[in-house]
Design a protein around this motif. Structure first.
Motif, PDB file in Angstrom:
ATOM      1  N   ASP A  17      -5.662  -1.645  -4.911  1.00  0.00           N
ATOM      2  CA  ASP A  17      -5.058  -2.285  -3.909  1.00  0.00           C
ATOM      3  C   ASP A  17      -5.567  -3.645  -3.283  1.00  0.00           C
ATOM      4  O   ASP A  17      -6.943  -3.838  -3.438  1.00  0.00           O
ATOM      5  CB  ASP A  17      -4.881  -1.356  -2.427  1.00  0.00           C
ATOM      6  N   ASP A  18      -4.913  -4.607  -3.182  1.00  0.00           N
ATOM      7  CA  ASP A  18      -5.467  -5.927  -2.601  1.00  0.00           C
ATOM      8  C   ASP A  18      -6.278  -6.760  -3.724  1.00  0.00           C
ATOM      9  O   ASP A  18      -7.623  -7.201  -3.013  1.00  0.00           O
ATOM     10  CB  ASP A  18      -5.994  -5.738  -1.249  1.00  0.00           C
ATOM     11  N   THR A  66       0.734  -1.236   0.004  1.00  0.00           N
ATOM     12  CA  THR A  66      -0.094   0.051  -0.098  1.00  0.00           C
ATOM     13  C   THR A  66       1.055   1.315   0.002  1.00  0.00           C
ATOM     14  O   THR A  66       0.506   2.063  -0.708  1.00  0.00           O
ATOM     15  CB  THR A  66      -1.063   0.024   1.162  1.00  0.00           C
ATOM     16  N   ARG A  91       4.984  -3.815   9.137  1.00  0.00           N
ATOM     17  CA  ARG A  91       4.095  -3.316  10.030  1.00  0.00           C
ATOM     18  C   ARG A  91       4.320  -3.700  11.472  1.00  0.00           C
ATOM     19  O   ARG A  91       4.029  -2.837  12.369  1.00  0.00           O
ATOM     20  CB  ARG A  91       2.697  -4.060   9.375  1.00  0.00           C
TER      21      ARG A  91
HETATM   22 MG    MG Z   1      -1.836  -2.829   2.117  1.00  0.00          MG
END
Ligand code: MG
Ligand code: ADP
Length: 467
Positions: free
Chosen positions: A228-229, A172, A327
């Motif tokens: 995205d995704d 992202t 993350r």
């Molecule tokens: Mg993402």
């Protein structure tokens, strides 16, 4: 305002930051943008809200969630009080105990104003997701360079581009960096950034409202489309069909498209062959987990961005312990920085070790058995693994079973067919349905998010103790 020894304002700020991370932008701005810190008393925090109706809604939906966060942050059993302060009251007002609001009307107002905010925010990018803030390592240099080349010259080469890689590795961040970069050079270009999930929801809504034409126009007329995704599109055949046509329209007019996916497209089982071949047509690049040096560099950069000085040995400790993804690295760092700022203490290695010991992300990322998941989820809901595998469909069992299926999907590499088999020979579509149910409930129920995180921690702990 009581200026006394109790001052929970920093804790409130930290709670808000965490809430913001957990909720969608829309939900956050709907409910939390109008709550303000007012004052503190012994184990009590006073917050202001714009109306009684609003207060009641907040209490109903979020009281436990807010309280739990504040309890954790302050280490006290906190009480939360609300005072009503209409938008026009600029100065501190006295605490109101009775409702003077117009209730429903104000709710409408709030909804309207948040819709305006959302409309304005739509298509905007997270300003932190830029190429400058992205640390390049061997794991990511190919993807980074491809995205930068696209941003400098959209539509010219590498069209479409697909970035794939596991969760938290920067997909992202990179796809939005393209948007931020282009908009910084050229304001009038029409870029659409959308998650596959939002694309799906908008598509379904457009059909329901008979506005399919508007939907088509919206996405087929953009200069640049960033989705995205796309793994989310699996099994959504009509949406795949729609994206297929959008793709062709944009491709034919040489418009840049970039997609992200959590795995190589070849591994998306439930995707039509023709859409798959479209995704595979351009450049496919992968993002791998960062190595030790890159992890350290990322941590240093994040500390610098936050203006926080972290001892080297702590950076080394985090880099060598948290290996899963960026993350998880980031959330460990956030926790330590919050700890230091809230308590006014320097972070030392022992403090870091102590603070991060429970962090579920710190433990190895090995997969878990469905058996363990069933055991832990069963215990949590006062059921047995046998109940979860049984044919019974009572509500008391159906929901925990869905949670267990969802966690099995999240924490193991089993396919939905294999998971179905482990849950008393159920069909793969039952598992998919369970995952979708839980995912959509997670969007609207922050308490569930907390419970799921707790379960994940327990599953990881169970594994540790039963090695
Ligand atoms: Mg993402
Ligand atoms: P994904 O979309 O792949 O799940 P994100 O792009 O949301 O992952 O990244 C998770 C977090 O990690 C974000 O806050 C992002 O800014 C950060 N991040 C990921 N990779 C990097 C990197 N190479 N350098 C700096 N920050 C990164």
């Amino acid at each position: 305002m009581n200026k006394v020894e109790w001052d929970y304002e920093p804790f409130w700020s930290e709670a808000v930051a965490q809430i913001r991370n957990h909720l969608s932008d829309q939900e956050y701005s709907m409910w939390f943008a109008s709550i303000f810190y007012e004052s503190s008393d012994n184990q009590t925090i006073v917050l202001s809200v714009p109306s009684a109706f609003y207060r009641d809604q907040i209490c109903k939906r979020y009281y436990q969630y807010i309280k739990q966060l504040l309890d954790e942050l302050t280490g006290c059993d906190m009480k939360i009080e609300f005072m009503i302060k209409s938008q026009s009251q600029k100065t501190n007002s006295d605490k109101e105990t009775t409702s003077s609001s117009t209730g429903e009307e104000e709710y409408q107002d709030i909804q309207q104003s948040t819709q305006i905010i959302n409309r304005k925010k739509n298509g905007e990018f997270n300003p932190d997701y830029t190429f400058e803030n992205f640390i390049i390592g061997d794991n990511s240099s190919f993807a980074y360079n491809a995205c930068l080349a696209i941003a400098k010259n959209p539509g010219a080469s590498y069209n479409p581009c697909l970035i794939y890689g596991g969760v938290g590795l920067g997909k992202t961040h990179l796809i939005q960096s393209i948007g931020n970069y282009i908009l910084s050079k050229e304001k009038n270009i029409h870029i659409s950034y959308v998650t596959a999930e939002t694309f799906t929801n908008e598509f379904i809504q457009s059909i329901g409202e008979g506005k399919n034409h508007q939907f088509k126009n919206k996405y087929r007329k953009v200069d640049i489309l960033l989705v995205d995704d796309i793994h989310f599109l699996q099994n959504k055949n009509q949406t795949q069909e729609e994206l297929f046509h959008t793709f062709n329209a944009l491709y034919d007019s040489n418009r840049q498209m970039v997609f992200t996916c959590d795995r190589p497209v070849s591994e998306l089982k439930e995707l039509t062959a023709r859409l798959r071949s479209r995704f595979e047509r351009g450049l496919n690049v992968d993002l791998q987990p960062p190595d030790y040096e890159t992890r350290s560099a990322i941590l240093k950069k994040k500390c610098e961005l936050q203006n926080f000085s972290m001892p080297n040995e702590v950076i080394e400790y985090i880099s060598s312990t948290i290996t899963s993804n960026v993350r998880d690295l980031e959330s460990s760092l956030t926790k330590l920085i919050a700890y230091s700022r809230l308590l006014g203490k320097e972070i030392t290695l022992p403090i870091a070790k102590e603070q991060l010991k429970d962090s579920y992300s710190i433990q190895s990322n090995q997969s878990f058995t469905i058996d363990t998941i069933q055991k832990v989820v069963g215990e949590y809901f006062n059921l047995s693994s046998i109940d979860l595998k049984s044919k019974k469909r009572t509500k008391a069992i159906a929901f925990p079973r869905q949670v267990a299926m969802y966690l099995s999907r999240k924490l193991t590499d089993y396919s939905t067919t294999e998971i179905g088999y482990e849950f008393g020979g159920r069909d793969h579509s039952t598992v998919m349905h369970a995952c979708q149910r839980i995912e959509s409930r997670l969007q609207s129920d922050p308490m569930l998010e907390g419970n799921i995180q707790r379960l994940i921690r327990q599953i990881k702990e169970h594994k540790k103790h039963n090695r």
